[in-house]
Design an enzyme around this catalytic site. Structure first.
Site, mmCIF file in Angstrom:
data_model
loop_
_atom_site.group_PDB
_atom_site.id
_atom_site.type_symbol
_atom_site.label_atom_id
_atom_site.label_comp_id
_atom_site.label_asym_id
_atom_site.label_seq_id
_atom_site.Cartn_x
_atom_site.Cartn_y
_atom_site.Cartn_z
ATOM 1 N N LYS A 81 0.846 -1.196 0.000
ATOM 2 C CA LYS A 81 0.000 0.000 0.000
ATOM 3 C C LYS A 81 0.883 1.247 0.000
ATOM 4 C CE LYS A 81 -3.222 2.553 3.005
ATOM 5 N NZ LYS A 81 -3.933 2.559 4.303
ATOM 6 N N LYS B 10 -9.995 12.624 8.532
ATOM 7 C CA LYS B 10 -9.456 12.142 9.804
ATOM 8 C C LYS B 10 -9.319 13.295 10.797
ATOM 9 C CE LYS B 10 -6.360 8.555 7.914
ATOM 10 N NZ LYS B 10 -6.815 7.393 8.693
ATOM 11 N N ARG C 246 -7.632 -0.206 0.753
ATOM 12 C CA ARG C 246 -8.128 -1.438 0.141
ATOM 13 C C ARG C 246 -8.507 -1.229 -1.326
ATOM 14 N NH1 ARG C 246 -12.660 -1.838 4.625
ATOM 15 N NH2 ARG C 246 -10.892 -0.865 5.682
#
Length: 477
Positions: A244, A256, A331
């Protein structure tokens, strides 16, 4: 200048010396004067684990081997002893140390490993007050160890240094394109090849996950293909490593919080760095295996064109995904890379990613979360490799019931499950893009530390490099 780890059995006169002894062998130190031997025996009776002798022209450090239940535990304790030894060496401003194992084993390798990894520093952006270590050279001087063992260890530990520095580099100096440039430097240095796919190529391949995450950024994404293919490769089908490469993660529109979260998200490419570190070590050590690394790289920004919660995207393999949380972006880019990996007909695919806070909450900094479809034999081999280097693995199930959390009303999948078992549902999402033996490592808890933890240090640790390299080296041998 990086630390040098070398092999030389000839001890220079008046050099600082570390002797490794067993607790019941203090009377066998012929190198010591009678009064020194008496002092050492006295300290051993008091169960001292580290004994210090100052000869003024040089110093002698005595490391007492620990009493442990298993060999792996003993070797880890020796690494920890290397960390303790470094603290004294720094106090003494030592520039070099020779290590001799008086037990007749290979304890020197583990003490040197802990010493070397503890000596890592990252002062690239400091202009003053950088308290640089004085230790420059670590010499293993045991005749029971050969030079090739030391060279292999030195190259692997150098790879961990390179990995840590990639992760510690701030995003102001590491866009996706700059990361590709840094990978090119490492490829040239170590001898593996690198092919960088630019935005146009990524668009032509229809990597919808990578493109979606990149939509809010002003910097283009890259897709990096690293390859080590020696002529003497023992595997006909390559091992593929996927990392990643989110060079900075704001969370996108699912923003965030800043304290202890977004402010450290330069580390969200730790998986990419670990893959690079393994390729670096494999090339440096001429490992006779064909290994491919795939690194999708981008930042995740809440720009005007950013993908929004509720959007549907089409992935590289044609599947559609409803994006319900833009902070579940890792992902998405991994899924494209995992689909791309099929073209290589791989022997095994391993991905490494700082993927979920759930993995960190489950295991803290003490272990990696693992899931996969490669079977018990492969997972047990990985666990054995992890125990050997103290990068321990806890494997979690991928029961079909978890897939229910990823069912979407309007697409093939949604990119996030419920509040529980978040690291497993993330793994279950990735599984949908694989049809080959595959293992997923979630290194969110181990890749980046906010306080010093022995030889792992503070900030980037290089988690996964020694584990995966150790696993691959057993395959090569």
């Amino acid at each position: 200048m990086p630390t040098q780890l070398k092999y030389d059995t000839s001890l220079a006169k008046n050099t600082d010396l570390a002797l490794i002894i067993a607790a019941d062998k203090g009377n066998e130190l012929q190198e010591l004067q009678p009064e020194e031997q008496n002092y050492v025996l006295q300290q051993l009776q008091q169960e001292a684990k580290f004994i210090y002798l100052n000869r003024y022209s040089h110093r002698v450090y005595i490391v007492v081997t620990p009493d442990c239940k298993t060999e792996d535990q003993k070797n880890e304790a020796l690494r920890q002893a290397g960390h303790s030894l470094l603290k004294q060496l720094r106090n003494d401003k030592s520039e070099s140390i020779s290590i001799v194992d008086k037990t007749g084993g290979n304890a020197s390798l583990y003490v040197a490993e802990g010493l070397y990894l503890s000596n890592y520093q990252y002062f690239k952006h400091k202009t003053k007050d950088a308290k640089e270590t004085t230790l420059k050279t670590i010499t293993i001087a045991d005749e029971t160890i050969d030079a090739k063992q030391v060279e292999e260890l030195a190259n692997l530990l150098e790879a961990v240094y390179k990995t840590r520095s990639l992760i510690n580099e701030p995003h102001s100096h590491q866009s996706a394109s700059q990361l590709s440039e840094q990978l090119e430097e490492l490829a040239n240095e170590a001898g593996f090849s690198l092919d960088v796919l630019d935005e146009l190529k990524i668009q032509s391949l229809k990597m919808g996950g990578l493109l979606a995450v990149n939509q809010g950024s002003e910097e283009p994404a890259t897709f990096n293909i690293l390859e080590w293919k020696p002529e003497n490769a023992k595997n006909s089908k390559p091992y593929v490593l996927v990392g990643k490469g989110v060079v900075y993660d704001t969370g996108g529109l699912s923003l965030k919080p800043t304290p202890m979260s977004m402010d450290f998200m330069k580390s969200d490419m730790a998986g990419a760095a670990a893959v690079t570190g393994v390729l670096y070590a494999a090339a440096k050590n001429n490992l006779p295996l064909h290994i491919i690394g795939l690194i999708p790289a981008t930042d995740n920004r809440p720009g005007g064109q950013a993908v929004a919660p509720g959007d549907v995207i089409t992935m590289y393999n044609g599947m559609t995904v409803e994006v319900l949380n833009t902070d579940a972006e890792g992902r998405l880019i991994l899924a494209d890379a995992l689909s791309f990996a099929k073209k290589y007909n791989p022997e095994l695919v391993i991905d490494l990613a700082t993927l979920t806070g759930a993995a960190q909450r489950a295991l803290g900094k003490e272990a990696l979360a693992a899931m996969g479809t490669a079977g018990d034999e492969v997972m047990n081999e990985l666990k054995k490799a992890g125990n050997k280097v103290h990068e321990r693995i806890v494997d979690f199930p991928l029961y079909d019931e978890y897939k229910k959390q990823l069912e979407s009303d309007i697409a093939d999948l949604k990119n996030i499950g419920g509040a529980e078992a978040g690291h497993i549902t993330a793994g279950k999402f990735l599984e949908a893009f694989t049809d080959y033996p595959w293992v997923h490592f979630d290194i969110a808890g181990t890749a980046y530390l906010h306080a010093e933890d022995s030889y792992r240090g503070k900030l980037a640790t290089g988690s996964g490099v020694r584990l995966v390299y150790n696993f691959l080296s057993t395959k090569a041998n």
